[in-house]
Design a protein around this motif. Structure first.
Motif, PDB file in Angstrom:
ATOM      1  N   SER A 179     -36.369 -11.636  39.365  1.00 33.70           N
ATOM      2  CA  SER A 179     -35.192 -12.490  39.518  1.00 33.70           C
ATOM      3  C   SER A 179     -34.680 -12.851  38.135  1.00 33.70           C
ATOM      4  O   SER A 179     -35.472 -13.073  37.221  1.00 33.70           O
ATOM      5  CB  SER A 179     -35.535 -13.771  40.280  1.00 33.70           C
ATOM      6  N   ILE A 342     -36.420 -19.715  51.675  1.00 33.01           N
ATOM      7  CA  ILE A 342     -35.978 -21.087  51.983  1.00 33.01           C
ATOM      8  C   ILE A 342     -36.069 -21.364  53.482  1.00 33.01           C
ATOM      9  O   ILE A 342     -36.486 -22.446  53.913  1.00 33.01           O
ATOM     10  CB  ILE A 342     -34.525 -21.318  51.497  1.00 33.01           C
ATOM     11  N   ASP A 343     -35.693 -20.368  54.294  1.00 33.93           N
ATOM     12  CA  ASP A 343     -35.695 -20.571  55.747  1.00 33.93           C
ATOM     13  C   ASP A 343     -37.098 -20.869  56.272  1.00 33.93           C
ATOM     14  O   ASP A 343     -37.285 -21.750  57.115  1.00 33.93           O
ATOM     15  CB  ASP A 343     -35.133 -19.321  56.454  1.00 33.93           C
ATOM     16  N   VAL A 360     -28.762 -22.723  62.001  1.00 36.00           N
ATOM     17  CA  VAL A 360     -27.879 -21.664  61.519  1.00 36.00           C
ATOM     18  C   VAL A 360     -27.993 -20.499  62.487  1.00 36.00           C
ATOM     19  O   VAL A 360     -29.054 -19.903  62.626  1.00 36.00           O
ATOM     20  CB  VAL A 360     -28.268 -21.205  60.097  1.00 36.00           C
ATOM     21  N   LEU A 362     -28.063 -17.084  63.809  1.00 36.15           N
ATOM     22  CA  LEU A 362     -28.185 -15.737  63.286  1.00 36.15           C
ATOM     23  C   LEU A 362     -27.313 -14.832  64.145  1.00 36.15           C
ATOM     24  O   LEU A 362     -27.264 -14.978  65.359  1.00 36.15           O
ATOM     25  CB  LEU A 362     -29.660 -15.315  63.382  1.00 36.15           C
TER      26      LEU A 362
ATOM     27  N   GLN B  52     -29.194 -10.540  45.495  1.00 38.11           N
ATOM     28  CA  GLN B  52     -28.797 -11.858  45.984  1.00 38.11           C
ATOM     29  C   GLN B  52     -28.545 -12.745  44.771  1.00 38.11           C
ATOM     30  O   GLN B  52     -29.400 -12.866  43.908  1.00 38.11           O
ATOM     31  CB  GLN B  52     -29.913 -12.469  46.831  1.00 38.11           C
ATOM     32  N   ARG B  54     -27.299 -16.572  43.441  1.00 39.78           N
ATOM     33  CA  ARG B  54     -26.986 -17.957  43.804  1.00 39.78           C
ATOM     34  C   ARG B  54     -26.490 -18.672  42.555  1.00 39.78           C
ATOM     35  O   ARG B  54     -27.160 -18.692  41.527  1.00 39.78           O
ATOM     36  CB  ARG B  54     -28.204 -18.663  44.409  1.00 39.78           C
ATOM     37  N   SER B  62     -33.943 -17.939  44.241  1.00 43.70           N
ATOM     38  CA  SER B  62     -32.979 -16.848  44.135  1.00 43.70           C
ATOM     39  C   SER B  62     -32.688 -16.162  45.478  1.00 43.70           C
ATOM     40  O   SER B  62     -31.910 -15.223  45.519  1.00 43.70           O
ATOM     41  CB  SER B  62     -33.492 -15.818  43.128  1.00 43.70           C
ATOM     42  N   LEU B  63     -33.303 -16.618  46.549  1.00 49.34           N
ATOM     43  CA  LEU B  63     -33.049 -15.967  47.840  1.00 49.34           C
ATOM     44  C   LEU B  63     -32.097 -16.809  48.691  1.00 49.34           C
ATOM     45  O   LEU B  63     -32.252 -18.021  48.794  1.00 49.34           O
ATOM     46  CB  LEU B  63     -34.362 -15.749  48.596  1.00 49.34           C
ATOM     47  N   ILE B  64     -31.109 -16.144  49.278  1.00 49.17           N
ATOM     48  CA  ILE B  64     -30.084 -16.846  50.057  1.00 49.17           C
ATOM     49  C   ILE B  64     -30.589 -17.093  51.480  1.00 49.17           C
ATOM     50  O   ILE B  64     -31.113 -16.183  52.112  1.00 49.17           O
ATOM     51  CB  ILE B  64     -28.788 -15.997  50.084  1.00 49.17           C
ATOM     52  N   PRO B  65     -30.435 -18.328  51.978  1.00 49.07           N
ATOM     53  CA  PRO B  65     -30.838 -18.579  53.371  1.00 49.07           C
ATOM     54  C   PRO B  65     -29.962 -17.784  54.343  1.00 49.07           C
ATOM     55  O   PRO B  65     -28.824 -17.439  54.016  1.00 49.07           O
ATOM     56  CB  PRO B  65     -30.592 -20.084  53.545  1.00 49.07           C
ATOM     57  N   GLN B  66     -30.486 -17.531  55.522  1.00 49.55           N
ATOM     58  CA  GLN B  66     -29.700 -16.753  56.489  1.00 49.55           C
ATOM     59  C   GLN B  66     -28.425 -17.503  56.883  1.00 49.55           C
ATOM     60  O   GLN B  66     -28.410 -18.718  57.015  1.00 49.55           O
ATOM     61  CB  GLN B  66     -30.536 -16.392  57.716  1.00 49.55           C
ATOM     62  N   LYS B  68     -25.877 -18.064  55.088  1.00 48.67           N
ATOM     63  CA  LYS B  68     -25.385 -18.965  54.040  1.00 48.67           C
ATOM     64  C   LYS B  68     -24.752 -18.206  52.870  1.00 48.67           C
ATOM     65  O   LYS B  68     -24.764 -18.672  51.745  1.00 48.67           O
ATOM     66  CB  LYS B  68     -26.536 -19.834  53.515  1.00 48.67           C
TER      67      LYS B  68
END
Lengths: 632, 198
Positions: A179, A342-343, A360, A362, B52, B54, B62-66, B68
């Motif tokens: 990253s 995050i989810d 959210v 899907l 991805q 942000r 660095s990971l985008i939530p579903q 979003k």
């Protein structure tokens, strides 16, 4: 398109990979020796150091394997210099043998071991949480959460290693190593400028020459040294407890998981939840843990990999008077395999805080429809890849055998031989294993077994396997696919192609002579772009008795293209004569070259993608493909 | 709160990482924080690749939530669709290159590639707004080389003015990042900019 002459912008912030940040942290710490073996996601660290080290006192090398790298780094540390070894998680398995004795001596110059773990196996054959090695070896184990901290903590790690006189492990994961994020350009902590430049080497065999009665003495020293390690950890400012003190709930987290927790908490009222963010995951900072657990009722552990901190906290909590409920991977609140995001963190936090999970929706219908209509992209060989000619010939040659031979695969681009159109290979595990698998198989079943291994992997771990096969009279064919680069991990130079990590010319290993010297009688070398010659040799090789070796020798097409670009050389593309093409599909189905496609019923070649290897022209039964002299 | 989640989806070799670096550096130039997660490994072997990104004042991971994602930059139409289901929301902007790169199994005739208009329709039904054009053809026209497709898409992204930086900042960063190839990259950027503003 990207040029090679990159300059930095004028701002005080870089936008760099976690791996770059680790490398910069080591440079800032005045590291003197860096070695490693390529392995995703670790490989960029040495590349960065090789191209950014502006310091004559910094030596960097690609070693031929991790075991060699650690031995060299231990030597550099004995000489009083700061040393670092970089590897992917699987590479760490190779250094444990040396380390398990070296910890009894301890180190002189700080020794930092970077392990890049790959949760979710983006580019790996297994998931492996190397933090356990920290506990196993009883050495300080660090886990940075983002690129900035990776830089600062790497720098600090050298000082911690010197203070504890033991190696320090720094564990990164794919989502940190690969990253990019803001990283300040100023040097990492100034406390790390310690440089043992003019140290005079002092012999100390009682400590470093571990044998006889010294062994148990050193073992006792290593155990006694744990108190020093624990003290260092208790003072480490990278461990942080964020709380008012009245909270009943606590999240303990480390590494990249800390960021998932922070981002997920945006969705909740988290005023009654404390956060303990750990940078040292072994040993744990005892007094900080005590402070964090005091007065708490429920604790959630969020960490990437195994429940490593979780199990230590559970053991810790067992001695406490108050009953704590501890949730995490061992209790099913978080998935036991794969990587976090995050989810996933939000779902576990919603349960902990007993608050609703923000919904959210899907687009499941869209996902289903996409899967229904859109074909998957399978990985395959690049246009002009020398492995294409090799695998074509190997597949054809074994068809002539009265039985299906066993084929062992190995680690590198040629691993993809298992996918269409070749579908070759029965088993594949780790570096160099193919030859041993074939050898063992052939001992039990009276038929030829085959091993396919590349140049770098052969040097890494294949050579002892080959010697063993000859020594013990095995019956196998080794196909050594020499593309003159460590390609799969992003084109690192290796001992087979005569170039060092910093681009210096050096001796290239002569595979032919080496294999001969191992005692192999049947050795043939062939250019896989010459399909007829390769096929002839493969057919001959698969019916040899004893150990036979075929070396297919041709540079990686991506490297050749890079070289041509540098020399402003163009190779004419091939083209299909539509009048001569009978639409039999032989070229497409047997080679699956990404430069080829269909134009209506007939084969066609995209000139911009064709590198001019000419393998397709040789497999066409009608001679309909030829090099386009107008397209040069 | 400033925040922008971007996905760049394409096929290995299309240069999504360079595009990611340009966008990230522009955001940093604007004083934002930037994080980006790359796909490595499949990069030059014809696999699907997703970056991805942000951007914002308090992004951490660095990971985008579903569901979003604010912007999807699809370097290839099928790959734009492939990421849409997981990440698209009702207000997502999708910028799509309509020129497909056929998967191996399509080239050998084992599978069919869906009509691009069907792909676009599915994306349009799910997303807020879709900008689509043949970026590959535009790269070829502007520079003579389809390898500049990613920078054409950078121009189309810049035309939407989602980051508080002027066009000169984009151009400076492209020049700094692409070294000896800067001239053609800037030509590709201008072509994409014009297309996106149209």
């Amino acid at each position: 398109m990207e040029g090679s002459l990159e300059s930095n912008n004028a701002h005080d912030q870089d936008f760099i990979l976690g791996n770059d940040a680790i490398a910069q942290g080591a440079i800032d710490a005045n590291v003197g020796f860096v070695a490693g073996y390529p392995g995703t996601p670790s490989s960029e660290i040495i590349k960065y150091i090789a191209s950014n080290a502006n310091n004559k006192n910094l030596y960097v090398e690609w070693s031929v394997n991790e075991m060699v790298a650690i031995a060299n780094a231990l030597g550099a540390s004995l000489a009083g210099k700061r040393a670092m070894v970089t590897m992917k998680h699987a590479g760490f398995n190779w250094i444990v043998d040396a380390l398990s004795v070296a910890i009894l001596s301890g180190v002189r110059g700080g020794l930092v071991l970077i392990t890049a773990d790959d949760p979710n196996c983006h580019s790996s054959a297994n998931e492996q949480d190397n933090r356990f090695y920290g506990q196993f070896l009883r050495v300080l184990t660090l886990e940075p959460s983002d690129a900035q901290e990776a830089k600062d903590l790497t720098c600090e790690a050298f000082a911690l290693s010197e203070k504890s006189e033991l190696p320090v492990i720094l564990r990164t994961v794919t989502r940190l190593s690969h990253s990019r994020s803001n990283v300040g350009k100023t040097s990492a902590r100034s406390g790390c400028t310690h440089l043992l430049q003019d140290i005079r080497y002092v012999k100390d065999a009682e400590r470093f020459y571990v044998t006889g009665a010294r062994t148990m003495q050193r073992r006792k020293w290593h155990m006694a040294q744990q108190a020093v390690v624990e003290k260092l950890v208790s003072e480490l400012s990278f461990n942080r407890l964020q709380q008012k003190g009245t909270e009943k709930k606590l999240i303990i987290t480390s590494g990249v998981a800390y960021n998932y927790v922070l981002d997920a908490l945006d969705n909740f009222d988290s005023s009654e939840c404390a956060i303990l963010k750990l940078a040292s995951v072994y040993p744990l900072p005892v007094s900080l843990i005590n402070e964090a657990l005091a007065g708490k009722e429920e604790i959630l552990l969020v960490e990437e990999g195994e429940p490593f901190v979780e199990l230590q906290i559970k053991a810790f909590a067992a001695n406490l008077s108050n009953r704590l409920k501890i949730y995490g991977k061992s209790t099913g609140q978080l998935p036991p395999v794969g990587e976090l995001n995050i989810d996933i963190a939000a779902k576990a936090i919603a349960e902990l805080l007993d608050q609703p999970l923000p919904h959210v929706a899907l687009r499941q219908e869209l996902i289903d429809k996409t899967n229904e209509i859109l074909p998957l992209r399978t990985l395959g060989y690049c246009a002009g890849c020398p492995h294409t000619g090799t695998m074509y010939a190997l597949k054809k040659a074994i068809k002539k055998l009265p039985y299906e031979p066993f084929i062992g695969g190995d680690i590198g681009c040629y691993t993809l031989m298992s996918f269409p159109p070749f579908e070759l290979g029965d088993a594949k595990y780790n570096m160099g294993t193919s030859i041993g698998l074939a050898s063992g198989f052939s001992k039990m079943v009276d038929q030829k077994a085959i091993a396919v291994v590349g140049d770098s992997t052969f040097i890494h771990a294949g050579i002892p396997m080959l010697i063993n096969s000859v020594y013990n009279k095995s019956n196998l064919l080794l196909v050594l696919v020499d593309n003159q680069i460590t390609a799969m991990t992003g084109a690192q130079p290796n001992a087979g192609m005569g170039e060092t990590a910093t681009g210096e010319k050096t001796k290239a290993l002569d595979f032919f002579k080496l294999v001969k010297a191992c005692g192999v009688d049947y050795v043939r070398m062939v250019d896989p772009y010459d399909v007829e010659a390769t096929l002839k040799i493969m057919k001959e090789a698969v019916v040899q008795n004893g150990v036979a070796v075929v070396i297919t020798h041709r540079a990686c097409a991506l490297m050749a293209a890079r070289e041509n670009l540098r020399n402003e050389k163009t190779v004419p593309a091939y083209r299909v004569d539509p009048d001569a093409c009978i639409a039999c599909g032989t070229c497409l189905k047997t080679l699956s070259c990404p430069a080829m496609g269909l134009d209506g019923e007939k084969a066609s070649i995209e000139a911009y993608a064709c590198v001019g290897c000419g393998v397709c022209a040789q497999v066409c039964p009608k001679g309909a493909i030829s090099q386009d002299s107008d397209n040069s | 709160m400033k925040s922008l989640n971007i996905i760049i989806s394409g096929v290995g070799g299309q240069g999504n990482i360079l595009l990611e670096r340009i966008i990230g550096k522009c955001a940093i130039a604007a004083g934002w924080k930037a994080t980006a997660a790359d796909t490595f490994g499949a990069a030059q072997r014809g696999g699907s690749v997703v970056s991805q990104i942000r951007l914002g004042d308090k992004v951490k991971s660095s990971l985008i939530p579903q569901g979003k994602c604010d912007v999807i930059i699809g370097l290839e139409p099928g790959e734009a669709l492939r990421t849409a289901g997981r990440y698209v929301a009702g207000n997502t902007l999708v910028i799509v290159n309509t020129s497909p790169i056929l998967p191996a199994k399509v080239k050998t005739g084992e599978c069919a590639y869906p009509p691009v208009k069907d792909i676009l329709l599915l994306i349009e039904n799910a997303a807020g707004r879709v900008i689509h054009f043949d970026a590959t053809g535009l790269a070829k026209k502007a520079t003579g080389d389809i390898r500049y497709t990613n920078i054409v898409m950078a121009g189309a992204f810049a035309s939407q003015k989602l980051l508080p930086v002027d066009l000169e900042t984009y151009k400076t960063i492209i020049t700094e990042t692409t070294g000896v190839f800067a001239k053609k990259n800037l030509m590709a950027f201008d072509a994409g900019l014009k297309q996106g503003s149209a």
